[in-house]
Design an enzyme around this catalytic site. Structure first.
Site, short mmCIF file in Angstrom:
data_model
loop_
_atom_site.label_atom_id
_atom_site.label_comp_id
_atom_site.label_asym_id
_atom_site.label_seq_id
_atom_site.Cartn_x
_atom_site.Cartn_y
_atom_site.Cartn_z
N ASP A 44 0.78 -1.22 -0.09
CA ASP A 44 0.00 0.04 0.05
C ASP A 44 0.90 1.22 -0.23
O ASP A 44 0.15 2.30 0.06
CB ASP A 44 -1.07 -0.05 1.32
CG ASP A 44 -0.51 0.00 2.50
OD1 ASP A 44 0.88 -0.16 2.79
OD2 ASP A 44 -1.25 -0.08 3.48
N SER A 45 2.18 1.11 -0.07
CA SER A 45 3.21 2.22 -0.25
C SER A 45 2.62 2.83 -1.79
O SER A 45 2.99 3.85 -2.11
CB SER A 45 4.59 1.76 -0.34
OG SER A 45 4.68 0.68 -1.11
N ASP A 83 -1.24 -6.26 -0.13
CA ASP A 83 -1.45 -5.44 1.13
C ASP A 83 -3.03 -5.32 1.31
O ASP A 83 -3.66 -4.82 0.50
CB ASP A 83 -0.86 -4.12 1.32
CG ASP A 83 0.58 -4.35 1.98
OD1 ASP A 83 0.93 -5.16 2.88
OD2 ASP A 83 1.10 -3.05 1.83
N GLU A 114 -1.04 -5.85 8.87
CA GLU A 114 -0.19 -5.07 9.95
C GLU A 114 -0.41 -5.19 11.26
O GLU A 114 -1.57 -5.06 11.44
CB GLU A 114 0.09 -3.39 9.50
CG GLU A 114 0.59 -3.18 8.18
CD GLU A 114 0.91 -1.71 7.99
OE1 GLU A 114 0.45 -0.91 8.74
OE2 GLU A 114 1.26 -1.46 6.83
N GLU A 180 9.81 -4.38 10.03
CA GLU A 180 10.34 -2.84 9.39
C GLU A 180 10.86 -2.00 10.52
O GLU A 180 10.16 -1.92 11.54
CB GLU A 180 8.98 -2.31 8.75
CG GLU A 180 9.24 -0.89 8.02
CD GLU A 180 8.34 -0.36 7.16
OE1 GLU A 180 7.19 -1.13 6.91
OE2 GLU A 180 8.54 0.61 6.43
O1 KIV Z 1 3.56 -1.12 1.43
C1 KIV Z 1 4.74 -1.46 1.50
O2 KIV Z 1 5.28 -1.25 0.48
C2 KIV Z 1 5.25 -2.34 2.39
C3 KIV Z 1 6.77 -2.52 2.55
C4 KIV Z 1 7.57 -1.47 2.98
C5 KIV Z 1 6.97 -3.80 3.37
O3 KIV Z 1 4.41 -2.63 3.37
#
Ligand code: KIV
Length: 280
Positions: A44-45, A83, A114, A180
């Protein structure tokens, strides 16, 4: 054939480090897959690096589904993890509904959630239902308004809690866990105490694998690179140079050339233009 959970387990047992990378679209998935990346994360980045938000919080389930579908279509070998975005797994019922949509509409093989203790019943339920779940501990970006963006579990209490949560996620059925922004020595100790692989980001080399954000790794993200990221290329600069060249050639009239253009019999053209003269 795609990588399986059993393959990942074997890699951990054999001490073979696992390289995971984020992907958000068809071409990046295809490149990463061809480069031999065994685990692709539709993170979700996405919210920050693709959609231009400041955090991951505005990302919706529909956003994730659109992008995860493209990543699945672009890859053949990697296991694709998607995610679950912010507050789409606040209850077991919500989690089941969200995961059903992700897996049925995208074909992703696994999901990532998470958190520690509060989400254990959800992880247990999903794994009972046959869903491969990856955990995510330490700095969890969806809670950044509570945590702040900083290294987690630096003190005794925090470190004990992280170890407890990691073991509890493993017991609940998670097949791997992302660590993380965690002190490297702690991440190494956690990795040694789990039978499932740990995947670190800002957690040192003692994890069983590493995950990096596509844009950080390739120099596609403007601004300061996080300490835990290394730019393996400067693709953003290369793209800018290419686009600048394109603009200059269009302005100068040197692109397109005859080689880039379709041809027509000059006699046909002359006839057509004569007809035009007649019509006008
Ligand atoms: O959303 C993402 O890219 C992540 C990574 C940083 C592990 O959760």
């Amino acid at each position: 054939m795609r990588i399986t959970l059993a393959d990942l387990q074997k890699m951990k047992a054999a001490g073979e480090r696992i390289a995971m990378i984020t992907a958000y679209d068809f071409p990046s998935a295809r490149i990463a897959d061809r480069a031999g990346v065994p685990l692709l994360l539709v993170g979700d980045s996405l919210g920050m690096v693709v959609l231009g938000h400041d955090t991951t919080l505005p990302v919706t389930l529909d956003d994730m589904i659109r992008h995860a579908g493209a990543v699945v279509r672009g890859s053949e070998t990697a296991l694709v993890v998607c995610d679950l975005p912010f507050l789409t797994y606040a209850s077991e019922a919500d989690a089941v509904t969200s995961v059903r949509r992700i897996m049925q509409e995208t074909g992703a093989q696994a999901v990532k959630l998470e958190g520690g203790a509060p989400i254990l019943p959800i992880v247990r339920r999903l794994t009972e239902l046959g869903v491969p779940v990856m955990g995510h501990l330490g700095f969890t970006p969806q809670s950044q308004n509570q945590l702040g963006v900083k290294v987690q579990a630096r003190d005794v209490v925090g470190a004990r809690q992280l170890l407890k949560d990691a073991k509890a996620l493993e017991a609940a059925g998670a097949f791997a866990v992302v660590l993380e922004l965690v002190p490297a020595a702690l991440a190494r100790a956690v990795s040694a105490r789990l039978t499932i692989p740990t995947i670190g980001i800002g957690a040192g080399v003692g994890c069983d694998g590493q995950v990096q954000v596509w844009h950080d790794l390739l120099g596609l993200f403007e601004g300061k690179t996080p300490r835990h990221a290394r730019r393996f290329a400067e693709i953003g600069k290369a793209i800018e140079a290419a686009v600048t060249g394109y603009v200059a050639e269009v302005r100068a009239g040197s692109f397109p050339t005859d080689a880039h253009s379709a041809k027509m019999d000059p006699a046909d053209l002359a006839e057509a233009l004569d007809a035009e003269a007649v019509l006008n």
